[in-house]
Design a protein around this motif. Structure first.
Motif, PDB file in Angstrom:
ATOM      1  N   ILE A   1       7.460 -21.374 -23.136  1.00  0.00           N
ATOM      2  CA  ILE A   1       7.125 -20.243 -22.267  1.00  0.00           C
ATOM      3  C   ILE A   1       8.433 -19.603 -21.817  1.00  0.00           C
ATOM      4  O   ILE A   1       9.249 -20.250 -21.166  1.00  0.00           O
ATOM      5  N   VAL A   2       8.632 -18.355 -22.195  1.00  0.00           N
ATOM      6  CA  VAL A   2       9.853 -17.639 -21.803  1.00  0.00           C
ATOM      7  C   VAL A   2       9.498 -16.600 -20.743  1.00  0.00           C
ATOM      8  O   VAL A   2       8.565 -15.819 -20.925  1.00  0.00           O
ATOM      9  N   VAL A   3      10.201 -16.635 -19.624  1.00  0.00           N
ATOM     10  CA  VAL A   3      10.086 -15.568 -18.629  1.00  0.00           C
ATOM     11  C   VAL A   3      11.380 -14.768 -18.668  1.00  0.00           C
ATOM     12  O   VAL A   3      12.457 -15.332 -18.468  1.00  0.00           O
ATOM     13  N   ARG A   4      11.271 -13.475 -18.959  1.00  0.00           N
ATOM     14  CA  ARG A   4      12.480 -12.640 -18.931  1.00  0.00           C
ATOM     15  C   ARG A   4      12.395 -11.658 -17.779  1.00  0.00           C
ATOM     16  O   ARG A   4      11.395 -10.964 -17.597  1.00  0.00           O
ATOM     17  N   LEU A   5      13.470 -11.602 -17.001  1.00  0.00           N
ATOM     18  CA  LEU A   5      13.581 -10.639 -15.901  1.00  0.00           C
ATOM     19  C   LEU A   5      14.537  -9.523 -16.287  1.00  0.00           C
ATOM     20  O   LEU A   5      15.541  -9.770 -16.965  1.00  0.00           O
ATOM     21  N   ASP A   6      14.235  -8.319 -15.830  1.00  0.00           N
ATOM     22  CA  ASP A   6      15.134  -7.177 -16.018  1.00  0.00           C
ATOM     23  C   ASP A   6      15.309  -6.453 -14.690  1.00  0.00           C
ATOM     24  O   ASP A   6      14.324  -6.253 -13.962  1.00  0.00           O
ATOM     25  N   GLY A   7      16.535  -6.058 -14.402  1.00  0.00           N
ATOM     26  CA  GLY A   7      16.781  -5.301 -13.175  1.00  0.00           C
ATOM     27  C   GLY A   7      16.079  -3.944 -13.213  1.00  0.00           C
ATOM     28  O   GLY A   7      16.037  -3.305 -14.256  1.00  0.00           O
ATOM     29  N   ARG A   8      15.523  -3.540 -12.072  1.00  0.00           N
ATOM     30  CA  ARG A   8      14.872  -2.238 -11.977  1.00  0.00           C
ATOM     31  C   ARG A   8      15.891  -1.198 -11.540  1.00  0.00           C
ATOM     32  O   ARG A   8      16.516  -1.360 -10.488  1.00  0.00           O
ATOM     33  N   ASN A   9      16.055  -0.158 -12.313  1.00  0.00           N
ATOM     34  CA  ASN A   9      17.005   0.911 -11.980  1.00  0.00           C
ATOM     35  C   ASN A   9      18.395   0.373 -11.677  1.00  0.00           C
ATOM     36  O   ASN A   9      19.022   0.790 -10.714  1.00  0.00           O
TER      37      ASN A   9
END
Lengths: 296, 296, 296, 296
Positions: A52-60
């Motif tokens: 299970i991979v959770v990827r986060l990305d910064g918003r703006n």
């Protein structure tokens, strides 16, 4: 600056109308009447035996970086804060076997057989997003010192499942190849601007259509920079893994009818190591055989 | 306390091995080779024409409350900070038409026709969880002043869809009934302990099997407390809605060949109001006809 | 032509190897060891309070129609067999409140509050697809008589949820509008071919870019056909609904010490009616108020 | 018995009301107005690199078996018809690499890398259910001869994903262990009834709490039956696999300026083989190395 009550802070907390005196006596019955709404929740259990991979990305984060004067093309304080926050996530959720971060993104890999939150996708991704975000603000001062954080930043996330070791490695390779491509571009772009005196649009034009080899050549021939000697943190991103270390402590003990003596107690502890190495080739995986779970 | 680099902070950042000189030239090709892993992402678009509810719950907040000396049975600073954080979420995501919070939970309701993040459940819930969590740390000092936040807190979330106005109202009624039941219990419990001198286990025994009416009676006959006069913030929780206000400003203008004169400019602005009223009955909904969308 | 055993039919049934004598004694233990594989099943419960639509489409029915000499542009035997099969589905699953069919497709609408198969999408759609398909073969002879069915046909299906009455009506309107558009086209096309002597590609060219009005005009001015007088079965498709009828039966009864007398017993029975009417306008829905469930 | 039109068959086909003359001219615009309902369809693509298993189960087959006088405990005609229908499914969907059936159930395994129907779960399972069901009726006469099929039978289905070879083998082992346990029980039960003269409830009591060994012992000591000599079709169920065979044909050819000669053309053809062997142990898998796809 402390505000004691919500009234003052929001300026508009209102007790609408005196509520009916009958409300309280009937509310338990009422609650059971409403409880059917629970059945609208859906089960989002992740398929067993998959990573299970959770990827986060910064918003703006482009704007966030500008507003907080991040150094171009890489800001070590910001990268370090990302990694510090990721470490905080891993410490909370120790079924994460590896995490990989670059720029404003971080991927967390739960072990194949994890049963955290009964593998419910929503719980896993929101907990990771939440812990990461609260940590980012909490640890800001350790990396940015007196420079103020102007507003609370946001990250969004997703869950992706990978059924095999092969697929998982390809996922991580994909993210590291992405890091490389972006960093090479950014390195040349900002060198052209900062040292070559080009405007940003001139630099953009200059790089249009160039291949990796062309970019390496510009750096080397025009600025005497060997890209491969650039910081591995920037070229490779950061990989977090658990490492076991033996910690020895010495104690004096005295048993009855014996003389006092010194003994050494060795305890194996797990702690997180941050690496800046290649994770595309086999070497990393041979050196860290515990990350992948075999499934014959 | 400022740490300049991640190396110092983590103590273990390592550049594993000199990487191959061939890496960079082959990486673009490499990336495309790995990109197939994208196809493992699944589409989690929420069914159209349904309200999307994201509910957050504090992780281990019982312990968090103890460690931060929250007042029993309710801590107004903590409740206010929750609401401040929820407000920060609503400001970021203005398709949220109503939010409701009590204790360590908050529910956010996106309008039926929202197209934020293309209605992707994972994006919606992680963004809410992230923004809420970073705000909680960011605004901590405004409510707790010099009392230190000991560690970054975590919240987990879920998404639930409601196809009709009726279902949505029942969902919110369910949460408010839950608030009432818990608060009545906690109010009596802590009154028995704090003013009645009972131990916590004695208070627990005393309340075993009691109905709402019995609890009201204990408060009234033994402590002269009319539960209905207790703080509506505690009995009703907090409801956040958008309110339109007209803001008038006066300007002096001077047109050619005319005398200077004063004009009044009225601008309608949306801002968030925090209410502590009953949302189970019809009155609230009649007063806020814009929250629900009709679908004939 | 009866084949008694599978061996003969498949020609290759083989008992591979003598199996181990230990097999049987250990198989119960074995079964429990394997049973974990059940946990890989996922929950596909349909969201509550939504209409569940299962739509079936014939697989390769263009070819199937050719091979079975279906009349162009519409074959009444084939349409009737579709409807007979749909009726068989409705009789098995009486939570279906309306079904609509045209060409080689049929849509089945389960009532909003159905709890058939616990609303599991996979069970609902496979059961519909299965019952429809077995009925199609079973009833073939009733419509095609001595003309042989050459091979077992296939249908595929899908599940779609509609949260409101409005959405459901729009779904059915969409299918009926599709019926109209296709039938108008096919009617003109085959009239040009069969009566106008055009080749199929000439007819195609002739119709390229024409609007509905143009097609009506060709039919009327060239072939004296008023499209609106064409068979409603072809223009509107078939709508199946439940209708209640009172059935009266007369019995003679004789009670002790009384003379024999006749009494009439009236029983309300539900049966399926097949309609060929417009279901886009309000009229149909006003005449059939029981199909839609209100949700205030 | 042929019914020419649906009117006669359903007895109630009605053209509700004369439809509006305006309908046809506005219907194309209408259709586009309704087309938004398509967006309510959800994507149910199966996770890549997993085996896709579709399992069908007969609906109310206990009753179906009684009504059609199936032989107890096993009816070879019925088992053969199930397998004939499964074969028909495999021929339609040749990405099925193995199928396993017993009693009134059949499992179909699509290869790991299949892209049939773009891996959409609903399409795969409805197509399998449909093809199986129409085939069951179509081939009925080949196995049951003049015995009439009384009504069209139903099967329901589900989709389950298995990420590894290991999991898939365990799934198939689970079904075969289930076959064994049920068949042993049924064999003893019906032997006690048919040859031992017990009533069905006496037989049930007799078997309560017995282990596999006890059941084998009853068969052997009381009826002189060695269970391991019973038909493998009943003990093992049926496994369908593709087998390659070389077909040689001899042709006479004559080239210019040469004498006529005979040549042998060998063509490799795939056909389905039905086996009744153990698929729990390794042997079967070693003999059929093409079924599983490795993923290093």
């Amino acid at each position: 600056m402390l505000k004691q009550t919500i009234q003052r802070s929001l300026g508009c907390l209102r007790n609408c109308k005196p509520h009916s005196a009958h409300f309280s006596s009937s509310s338990i019955m009422a609650k059971s009447k409403f409880e059917y709404v629970r059945n609208f929740e859906t089960d989002d259990t992740c398929l067993r035996n998959c990573y299970i991979v959770v990827r986060l990305d910064g918003r703006n984060f482009h704007k966030f970086a500008e507003q907080h004067n991040f150094t171009k093309p890489n800001d070590n304080r910001a990268l370090s804060l990302m990694t510090r926050s990721a470490q905080s996530v891993m410490e909370e959720l120790d079924d994460i076997v590896i995490a990989y971060g670059q720029s404003d993104e971080y991927s967390f890999v739960f072990k194949r057989s994890t049963n955290w939150f009964k593998r419910r996708a929503s719980k896993l991704m929101t907990h990771v997003a939440s812990q990461f975000s609260s940590s980012y603000v909490f640890y800001w001062r350790e990396y940015f010192g007196e420079q103020k954080l102007l507003y609370p930043p946001g990250f969004d996330g997703r869950v992706v499942l990978y059924p095999s070791n092969h697929n998982l490695r390809d996922y991580l390779s994909w993210r590291q190849a992405d890091c490389h491509i972006n960093n090479l571009y950014n390195t040349v772009f900002w060198t052209l601007v900062q040292r070559g005196g080009l405007s940003t649009s001139q630099a953009e034009d200059r790089l249009k259509g160039t291949l990796a080899a062309d970019k390496n050549e510009i750096l080397f021939s025009e600025f005497n920079i060997n890209y491969n000697n650039e910081s591995p943190l920037h070229r490779k991103g950061t990989t977090l893994v658990w490492e076991k270390t033996d910690e020895s402590t010495t104690k004096k003990i005295k048993l009855p009818q014996e003389e006092e003596k010194e003994i050494t107690v060795t305890r194996t502890r797990k702690k997180i190591a941050a690496l800046t190495c290649d994770i595309i080739g086999d070497e990393f995986w041979e050196e860290h055989p515990d990350i992948l779970e075999n499934d014959s």
